[in-house]
Design a protein around this motif. Structure first.
Motif, PDB file in Angstrom:
ATOM      1  N   TYR A   1       0.836  -1.205   0.000  1.00 28.06           N
ATOM      2  CA  TYR A   1       0.000   0.000   0.000  1.00 28.06           C
ATOM      3  C   TYR A   1       0.872   1.256   0.000  1.00 28.06           C
ATOM      4  O   TYR A   1       1.964   1.295   0.595  1.00 28.06           O
TER       5      TYR A   1
ATOM      6  N   VAL B   1     -10.533  10.012   5.572  1.00 26.44           N
ATOM      7  CA  VAL B   1      -9.888   8.707   5.398  1.00 26.44           C
ATOM      8  C   VAL B   1      -8.831   8.828   4.321  1.00 26.44           C
ATOM      9  O   VAL B   1      -9.129   9.167   3.166  1.00 26.44           O
TER      10      VAL B   1
ATOM     11  N   GLN C   1      -6.465   6.223   3.647  1.00 26.39           N
ATOM     12  CA  GLN C   1      -6.259   4.922   3.011  1.00 26.39           C
ATOM     13  C   GLN C   1      -6.982   3.845   3.818  1.00 26.39           C
ATOM     14  O   GLN C   1      -7.067   3.948   5.049  1.00 26.39           O
ATOM     15  N   THR C   2      -7.502   2.829   3.119  1.00 27.08           N
ATOM     16  CA  THR C   2      -8.077   1.642   3.757  1.00 27.08           C
ATOM     17  C   THR C   2      -7.217   0.444   3.370  1.00 27.08           C
ATOM     18  O   THR C   2      -6.976   0.206   2.180  1.00 27.08           O
TER      19      THR C   2
ATOM     20  N   SER D   1      -6.096  -3.816   4.201  1.00 26.02           N
ATOM     21  CA  SER D   1      -6.548  -5.100   4.733  1.00 26.02           C
ATOM     22  C   SER D   1      -5.345  -6.002   4.907  1.00 26.02           C
ATOM     23  O   SER D   1      -4.272  -5.766   4.338  1.00 26.02           O
TER      24      SER D   1
ATOM     25  N   ILE E   1      -6.078   5.543  13.503  1.00 26.09           N
ATOM     26  CA  ILE E   1      -6.595   4.373  12.764  1.00 26.09           C
ATOM     27  C   ILE E   1      -7.984   4.010  13.284  1.00 26.09           C
ATOM     28  O   ILE E   1      -8.334   4.313  14.425  1.00 26.09           O
ATOM     29  N   LYS E   2      -8.737   3.295  12.391  1.00 30.70           N
ATOM     30  CA  LYS E   2     -10.093   2.892  12.742  1.00 30.70           C
ATOM     31  C   LYS E   2     -10.357   1.496  12.151  1.00 30.70           C
ATOM     32  O   LYS E   2     -10.216   1.273  10.964  1.00 30.70           O
ATOM     33  N   LYS E   3     -10.745   0.537  13.006  1.00 28.47           N
ATOM     34  CA  LYS E   3     -11.048  -0.832  12.566  1.00 28.47           C
ATOM     35  C   LYS E   3     -12.457  -0.862  11.951  1.00 28.47           C
ATOM     36  O   LYS E   3     -13.417  -0.343  12.514  1.00 28.47           O
ATOM     37  N   ASN E   4     -12.561  -1.524  10.754  1.00 29.86           N
ATOM     38  CA  ASN E   4     -13.841  -1.652  10.058  1.00 29.86           C
ATOM     39  C   ASN E   4     -14.454  -3.027  10.323  1.00 29.86           C
ATOM     40  O   ASN E   4     -13.777  -3.976  10.742  1.00 29.86           O
TER      41      ASN E   4
ATOM     42  N   SER F   1     -11.066  -4.843   7.841  1.00 25.27           N
ATOM     43  CA  SER F   1     -10.077  -3.954   7.239  1.00 25.27           C
ATOM     44  C   SER F   1      -9.806  -2.791   8.200  1.00 25.27           C
ATOM     45  O   SER F   1     -10.438  -2.657   9.250  1.00 25.27           O
TER      46      SER F   1
ATOM     47  N   SER G   1      -8.924   1.560   8.414  1.00 26.47           N
ATOM     48  CA  SER G   1      -8.895   2.868   7.757  1.00 26.47           C
ATOM     49  C   SER G   1      -7.923   3.774   8.496  1.00 26.47           C
ATOM     50  O   SER G   1      -7.874   3.794   9.740  1.00 26.47           O
TER      51      SER G   1
ATOM     52  N   LEU H   1      -6.854   7.711   9.131  1.00 27.98           N
ATOM     53  CA  LEU H   1      -7.487   9.023   9.064  1.00 27.98           C
ATOM     54  C   LEU H   1      -6.485  10.108   9.439  1.00 27.98           C
ATOM     55  O   LEU H   1      -5.553   9.893  10.244  1.00 27.98           O
TER      56      LEU H   1
END
Length: 711
Positions: A500, A513, A515-516, A518, A547-550, A554, A556, A558
């Motif tokens: 990435y 956001v 970038q996302t 995985s 960061i943020k867990k989806n 995955s 994200s 921020l």
């Protein structure tokens, strides 16, 4: 009594009828030495005897007076007097001369020119020529002048019974089905007779059988031949010779006869059931015989022939109906017993079958005689054979964890010798199915062990073949496939699913956001993957990113604030720790590269280079390249011009009196080496805002895994 009276009347009237039929002819011709007189009429007259004879013949037979008759085949010492020509003009002075012309005149018939007597000088055959047409004339003896016009008359050859009947198409052949009822028509025959069918009974035929009774009869007048006995059996006698006679004169004595033969063949009907040659059949078969092999044959004989003898065979009872089958051989008309399923001498040593043979084509006329079928018993003995080892299972499925220890037992195969004299078994691995020799098998007990480490991520399945061999007979071997499944253990840490690279707009907003990403894990846990994401402990309070867990497993990234600038810092490196849910859990650190770029108002990245950022407004990269190209071209021109000048002018010679000196600058300070670089952080000069990012002040204390070129 009435029958005898009828026979008496027939005997009395038959001669009278014959006399009545022949009387006119006799009256006309009798006696043979007296001539038939043919007179000419007016002006010639008829004698009284001739007139009476004419009237008699007209009343009885309707004869015409210009006809004469002569019997065929009449022979004697002198010519036959047929008749006499006479005219009333002849006074007996012998001045009249008679002349004869026409058919046979002079060759067959001869006339006395004085008396008018006509004689037949040859033997006549009615079947060759039935009548002759002649012309008679009376002329003056001296002048040869006709005394009257010529008169035409006919001499008919009268038939006698001189030809026997003939069968022109004989000998004859005919067929009739056997078991036919009485009076069944077989055929009819026809004879011909050359005699005159109109005159008398010379051509009236009556038929009879001289040989062939009591089996056949014939209609006397129509010659239709019929069966005289019912239910004649072809199997008892197939062919009969019948002698047939045809007799003329209505069959009376004195008639002529002819014979012919008729061969009558009885055709077959299905009137006999099949019958087995024996009631019990014995067969033996080795237990290792191939499926479909013929064990033996049974045959039911049938006295009929052709399709009437065709039979179908079936197994109707017995303890081997599931193991054996029987098929019909149409050519040999027998039943072939074949093996359907494998035999085992140790399980069952003999079988008994009940087989049936039944006619295929049944004649309903004889169905009442009983079933057209027969049964027999078949005993089959199974013989012992040296059989190969038998595994306890046709296939084996084993499982082993990929971290299993070497020489650990994965599973076991078992086999036995099915023979009564059981032989010990040795086990081995077919190395063509295990080229890397990852497994071993114990030769005595069949235990399979691990020879080399396994890696599920390289290969999940291993398929090998185990061989079982009898020790007493090495030719008796068996093979069995063994499938080994490698089970997963958590021996791989998760990592980014791809390489990435994130882009951050200078005009971005806080919370946007960037970038996302995985993660992926080479392991395959039973409950699926579940990843945990986190920043390095020292980066938890990172001022720039969070960061943020989806929900889809995955992550994200921020931005925490806005106002990023490429002039202050062009690239940010963000280390992210990824952990799996295995037991024990494994983790790894992957670094995400974030570049600061110039973007349009709608967030489309346009440029991420610092050089592009400091270019004059309105001057593009292409324009700069064009300017540089022009400068280089001018420099080349100047160099060429100077070079040409040197070739034209005298070389420049430095005068001896000119002083050539070098300027030398000396420094007395010694270099500090690494201490100079540690005294001041050059990166601070390059990026005054670096201290606001996540980079540490001590470069030697940079986090493990972060490239030293991060700024």
């Amino acid at each position: 009594m009435p029958e005898r009276l009828a026979e008496t009347l027939v005997d009395l009237w038959t001669p009278l009828i014959i006399l009545w039929i022949t009387l006119p002819t006799c009256a006309y011709m009798a006696p043979m030495n007296q001539p038939h007189t043919l007179t000419t009429g007016s002006p010639l007259g008829l004698s009284r005897q001739s007139e009476e004879l004419r009237i008699l013949n007209r009343s009885k037979r309707g004869w015409v007076w210009n006809q004469m008759f002569v019997l065929e085949e009449f022979s004697g010492p002198e010519p036959i007097l047929v008749g006499r020509l006479h005219t009333d003009l002849d006074p007996g002075s012998k001045k009249i001369k008679y002349i004869l012309s026409g058919d046979g005149a002079g060759t067959i018939f001869q006339i006395n020119d004085i008396t008018g007597d006509i004689h037949a000088i040859k033997r006549l055959d009615r079947e060759e020529k039935a009548e002759y047409t002649l012309t008679a004339q009376a002329v003056d003896w001296e002048t040869n002048k006709p005394l009257e016009p010529p008169s035409e008359f006919i001499i008919k050859v009268q038939d006698i019974n001189d030809n026997a009947p003939e069968f022109l198409n004989g000998p004859y052949h005919a067929t009739v089905p056997e078991m036919s009822i009485l009076g069944t028509s077989v055929t009819n025959v026809t004879a011909t007779d050359a005699d005159d069918p109109v005159y008398g009974n010379s051509a009236k035929l009556v038929y009879s059988i001289l040989e062939g009774q009591p089996y056949f009869s014939i209609e006397p007048e129509t010659a239709i031949i019929k069966t005289a006995l019912p239910n004649m059996d072809r199997e008892a006698k197939e062919e009969y010779l019948v002698v047939i006679q045809a007799k003329d004169m209505g069959g009376h004595s004195g008639g002529l006869s002819g014979t012919t033969t008729l061969t009558v063949t009885l055709t077959d009907v299905n009137d006999n059931p099949p019958k087995f040659a024996q009631s019990l059949y014995h067969f033996s078969v080795p237990e290792d015989v191939v499926l479909g092999t013929a064990i033996g044959r049974v045959k039911a004989n049938d006295q009929d022939i052709g399709e009437n003898a065709q039979s179908s065979y079936d197994i109707i009872d017995g303890d081997g109906t599931a193991l054996f089958e029987i098929t019909s051989d149409a050519q040999a008309q027998d039943g072939v017993i074949r093996l359907r399923k494998p035999l085992d001498f140790e399980t069952k040593k003999s079988y008994t079958l009940k087989v049936e043979a039944a006619n295929i084509h049944i004649d309903p006329r004889f169905s009442g005689r009983g079933p057209f079928k027969d049964t027999a018993t078949v005993k089959i003995v199974v013989e012992d054979a040296d059989e190969p080892p038998v595994f306890s299972s046709p296939t084996y499925l084993l499982e082993v964890h990929e971290n299993a220890a070497l020489n650990s037992v994965i599973g076991q195969v078992t086999a036995r010798d099915p023979d009564i004299t059981s032989s010990p078994i040795r086990f081995s691995i077919d190395r063509h199915t295990d080229l890397e020799r990852q497994f071993n098998v114990n030769a005595d007990d069949g235990k399979i062990t691990l020879a080399t480490p396994l890696d599920r991520e390289l290969s999940v399945w291993h398929n090998i073949t185990i061989i079982a061999t009898e020790i007493r007979n090495h030719s008796q071997i068996s093979r069995v496939p063994v499938a080994i499944k490698v089970l997963d253990v958590n021996d791989n840490a998760p990592e980014f699913a791809a390489e990435y690279e994130a882009f951050l707009c200078e005009n971005g907003k806080p919370g946007q956001v960037i970038q996302t990403v995985s993660a992926m894990d080479k392991d395959d846990p039973k409950n699926g993957h579940y990843f945990l994401y986190s920043l390095l402990p020292e980066m938890v309070n990172n001022p720039n990113f969070t960061i943020k867990k989806n929900e889809d497993n995955s992550l994200s990234i921020l931005a925490k604030h806005n106002g990023f600038s490429r002039q202050k810092q062009e690239v940010y490196l963000l280390p992210i720790v990824i952990s799996d849910s295995g037991n024990p859990p494994l983790s790894s650190t992957s670094t995400l590269t974030i570049r600061v770029c110039g973007c349009s108002n709608d967030g489309v990245v346009q440029s991420c280079n610092v050089e592009a950022y400091v270019l004059p407004i309105g001057l593009s990269m292409g324009a700069l390249i064009a300017i540089l190209a022009c400068i280089i071209l001018l420099l080349v021109i100047v160099v060429l011009f100077v070079t040409l000048r040197r070739h034209k002018n005298e070389p420049l010679i430095i005068k001896d009196d000119e002083d050539v000196r070098e300027n030398i600058i000396r420094y007395d300070d010694e270099g500090g080496g690494e201490e100079d670089t540690e005294a001041f952080d050059i990166a601070t000069l390059q990026n005054p805002d670096g201290i606001n990012g996540f980079l540490p002040h001590d470069r030697r204390g940079l986090l493990r895994g972060i490239p030293e070129n991060a700024a």
